[in-house]
Write an enzyme that holds these catalytic residues in place. Structure first.
Site, mmCIF file in Angstrom:
data_model
loop_
_atom_site.group_PDB
_atom_site.id
_atom_site.type_symbol
_atom_site.label_atom_id
_atom_site.label_comp_id
_atom_site.label_asym_id
_atom_site.label_seq_id
_atom_site.Cartn_x
_atom_site.Cartn_y
_atom_site.Cartn_z
ATOM 1 N N HIS A 1 0.853 -1.187 0.000
ATOM 2 C CA HIS A 1 0.000 0.000 0.000
ATOM 3 C C HIS A 1 0.884 1.230 0.000
ATOM 4 C CE1 HIS A 1 -3.175 2.785 1.149
ATOM 5 N NE2 HIS A 1 -4.012 1.846 0.743
ATOM 6 N N ASP B 1 -7.822 -5.471 0.130
ATOM 7 C CA ASP B 1 -8.324 -6.389 -0.902
ATOM 8 C C ASP B 1 -7.977 -7.843 -0.635
ATOM 9 O OD1 ASP B 1 -9.553 -4.523 -2.646
ATOM 10 O OD2 ASP B 1 -7.562 -3.771 -3.088
HETATM 11 N N1 COA Z 1 4.168 -7.444 -4.282
HETATM 12 C C1 COA Z 1 5.524 -7.429 -4.329
HETATM 13 N N2 COA Z 1 6.265 -6.341 -4.067
HETATM 14 C C2 COA Z 1 5.614 -5.224 -3.719
HETATM 15 C C3 COA Z 1 4.205 -5.182 -3.639
HETATM 16 C C4 COA Z 1 3.483 -6.341 -3.941
HETATM 17 N N3 COA Z 1 2.139 -6.355 -3.894
HETATM 18 N N4 COA Z 1 3.824 -3.938 -3.295
HETATM 19 C C5 COA Z 1 4.960 -3.232 -3.158
HETATM 20 N N5 COA Z 1 6.037 -4.010 -3.410
HETATM 21 C C6 COA Z 1 7.452 -3.611 -3.362
HETATM 22 C C7 COA Z 1 7.805 -2.860 -4.647
HETATM 23 O O1 COA Z 1 8.262 -3.736 -5.655
HETATM 24 C C8 COA Z 1 8.873 -1.903 -4.158
HETATM 25 O O2 COA Z 1 10.070 -2.616 -4.068
HETATM 26 P P1 COA Z 1 11.477 -1.904 -4.495
HETATM 27 O O3 COA Z 1 11.596 -0.725 -3.560
HETATM 28 O O4 COA Z 1 12.499 -2.951 -4.286
HETATM 29 O O5 COA Z 1 11.304 -1.480 -5.926
HETATM 30 C C9 COA Z 1 8.422 -1.570 -2.750
HETATM 31 O O6 COA Z 1 7.624 -2.672 -2.305
HETATM 32 C C10 COA Z 1 7.617 -0.298 -2.670
HETATM 33 O O7 COA Z 1 6.454 -0.461 -3.481
HETATM 34 P P2 COA Z 1 5.900 0.583 -4.528
HETATM 35 O O8 COA Z 1 5.570 -0.114 -5.807
HETATM 36 O O9 COA Z 1 6.804 1.759 -4.604
HETATM 37 O O10 COA Z 1 4.582 0.998 -3.813
HETATM 38 P P3 COA Z 1 3.497 1.945 -4.426
HETATM 39 O O11 COA Z 1 3.096 2.833 -3.324
HETATM 40 O O12 COA Z 1 3.947 2.588 -5.683
HETATM 41 O O13 COA Z 1 2.349 0.927 -4.828
HETATM 42 C C11 COA Z 1 0.493 -0.487 -4.702
HETATM 43 C C12 COA Z 1 1.305 0.591 -3.987
HETATM 44 C C13 COA Z 1 -0.762 -0.768 -3.907
HETATM 45 C C14 COA Z 1 0.095 -0.014 -6.121
HETATM 46 C C15 COA Z 1 1.377 -1.761 -4.790
HETATM 47 O O14 COA Z 1 1.687 -2.192 -3.492
HETATM 48 C C16 COA Z 1 0.688 -2.862 -5.585
HETATM 49 O O15 COA Z 1 0.753 -2.854 -6.822
HETATM 50 N N6 COA Z 1 0.036 -3.837 -4.876
HETATM 51 C C17 COA Z 1 -0.658 -4.907 -5.557
HETATM 52 C C18 COA Z 1 -2.021 -4.442 -6.024
HETATM 53 C C19 COA Z 1 -3.001 -4.227 -4.910
HETATM 54 O O16 COA Z 1 -3.179 -5.088 -4.049
HETATM 55 N N7 COA Z 1 -3.684 -3.079 -4.946
HETATM 56 C C20 COA Z 1 -4.696 -2.734 -3.968
HETATM 57 C C21 COA Z 1 -4.270 -1.563 -3.138
HETATM 58 S S1 COA Z 1 -5.428 -1.261 -1.829
#
Ligand code: COA
Length: 383
Positions: free
Chosen positions: A260, A314
């Site tokens: 998140h 979720d």
């Molecule tokens: N699975 C694996 N790795 C994850 C992850 C996940 N679901 N969510 C975050 N990470 C990792 C990223 O790869 C990143 O790693 P790095 O620093 O080595 O590159 C780190 O954690 C930070 O994540 P980041 O992508 O910068 O977070 P964000 O704030 O941009 O994205 C979400 C947030 C929710 C979009 C992201 O966590 C995600 O895509 N989750 C899956 C989809 C989901 O469940 N969405 C519902 C949200 S309520």
């Protein structure tokens, strides 16, 4: 002036708001200052919607009027039902919902945003009709006629009744209502931001909700709960969890239902949802996917906990909906049924202190290019 570019506007305040608050380090979520755990324990979705939209808890008399108005406006105009009959059965219910929310605006297009009665009516209509739209599309795509709402049923029971053509038991209805409370609002997430940008043009609230529904549909936002069930299906057994996670991490793929932007601990809504899942399983039997989910949580925490990646809202909501017999492509529309309360709260807040959203950009393209007549342009296919 701020000239630093932050992808995804991470950490950049886009508004001042008094609707909800998230403390991502401690895992706290409050609606108008009230903790989500208290609302999940003691409130109802309609009361929490009132709180979010009108800014305070209602008196019994205010709540009774609000509930009555929402109940009165549940039915759809036959022209909207006729329009829905033309939708392809194979279309995603979120697309159907977006079209219906926008179409509702055709019937109420005056945009009297300064008139409290217009605002009140729009709030009531959207809260009342969105569940009916979701249930009607579900029945229509199966070739059935939509079920009319029942005035003697509360909000959650009526939706489940319209969807399944049978009145739910009290526990299922209560659990569903709590799910709606948990999904009602969450500060400036992508769909709420989309709602605020649309609202800032002073268009009508139906367009505001339609744009937010379109934004919620994506897999990185509301669409994730549907993908969680697909992932549990794909994993298939507890033994497959570890190799599945290892492969995804090696391929730099996200694990759905985890992570998140704000929470760096387990999302408080996931904690409450997990409790609801267990309550439901006690009554109607355990779901085999739950064991896979528990193992997933353990392995993800072990591998990604240091990055602050934990279950989000979720992760467990899909398991609740699945146990209630809801098809997985309705999970995101159900999220929309709940989130409409938050969108409307932000719509009201936005128009009360409005300035149109118009951010800036850092231009990285060319300047001073010559216009080349079409017959003088190199043919890319000859290269
Ligand atoms: N699975 C694996 N790795 C994850 C992850 C996940 N679901 N969510 C975050 N990470 C990792 C990223 O790869 C990143 O790693 P790095 O620093 O080595 O590159 C780190 O954690 C930070 O994540 P980041 O992508 O910068 O977070 P964000 O704030 O941009 O994205 C979400 C947030 C929710 C979009 C992201 O966590 C995600 O895509 N989750 C899956 C989809 C989901 O469940 N969405 C519902 C949200 S309520």
């Amino acid at each position: 002036m701020l000239h630093e570019y932050r992808p995804g506007l991470e950490g950049i305040p886009a508004t001042q708001s008094s609707i909800s608050h998230v403390d991502g380090k401690s895992g706290i979520l409050e609606y108008r200052g009230i903790q989500i755990e208290d609302l999940a324990r003691s409130s109802t979705f309609l009361e929490s919607s009132y709180l979010l939209i009108w800014g305070g808890l209602p008196t019994q008399a205010e709540l009774d009027v609000f509930k009555h108005e929402v109940q009165y406006h549940r039915r759809l105009k036959y022209r909207i039902r006729d329009m829905m009959k033309c939708f392809p059965e194979s279309g995603h219910p979120m697309d159907a919902l977006q079209a219906c929310a926008a179409a509702l605006g055709l019937f109420h297009s005056k945009r009297e945003l300064n008139d409290p009665a217009y605002v009140q009516n729009a709030v009531v209509r959207l809260l009342a009709k969105i569940p009916t739209m979701v249930a009607a599309f579900e029945l229509m795509r199966k070739g059935n006629d939509p079920v009319q709402p029942r005035d003697d049923l509360d909000y959650a029971s009526n939706f489940l009744y319209m969807l399944n053509e049978r009145v739910p038991d009290a526990l299922s209805a209560r659990i569903f209502d709590v799910c709606l409370i948990l999904h009602a609002e969450h500060t400036i997430n992508a769909s709420t931001f989309s709602a605020m940008v649309t609202a800032s043009t002073l268009t009508d609230p139906y367009a505001v909700v339609a744009s937010a529904v379109g934004t919620l549909a994506g897999p990185l936002h509301g669409g994730a709960n549907e993908e969680v069930i697909a992932m549990l299906e794909e994993i298939g057994s507890v033994d497959n969890v570890r190799p599945y996670i290892d492969a995804r991490i090696a391929n730099r793929e996200k694990i759905m239902g985890f992570g998140h932007r704000v929470y760096k601990v387990k999302d408080p809504r996931a904690v409450i949802l997990q409790g609801l899942v267990e309550q439901l399983f006690e009554k109607v039997g355990r779901d085999a996917y739950y064991d896979i989910a528990l193992e997933l949580e353990l392995v993800v925490e072990e591998k990604l906990g240091h990055k602050g990646v934990y279950p989000n809202v979720d992760f467990y909501s899909g398991l609740v909906y699945r146990k209630l017999g809801i098809p997985s492509d309705l999970f995101t529309p159900i999220f929309a049924i709940a989130r409409v309360a938050g969108w409307l709260a932000h719509w009201k807040e936005q128009i009360s202190t409005n300035r149109i959203f118009r951010p800036t950009q850092i231009y990285e393209g060319l300047h001073g290019q010559r216009y080349i007549p079409i017959d003088k342009r190199p043919d890319i296919w000859d290269k």
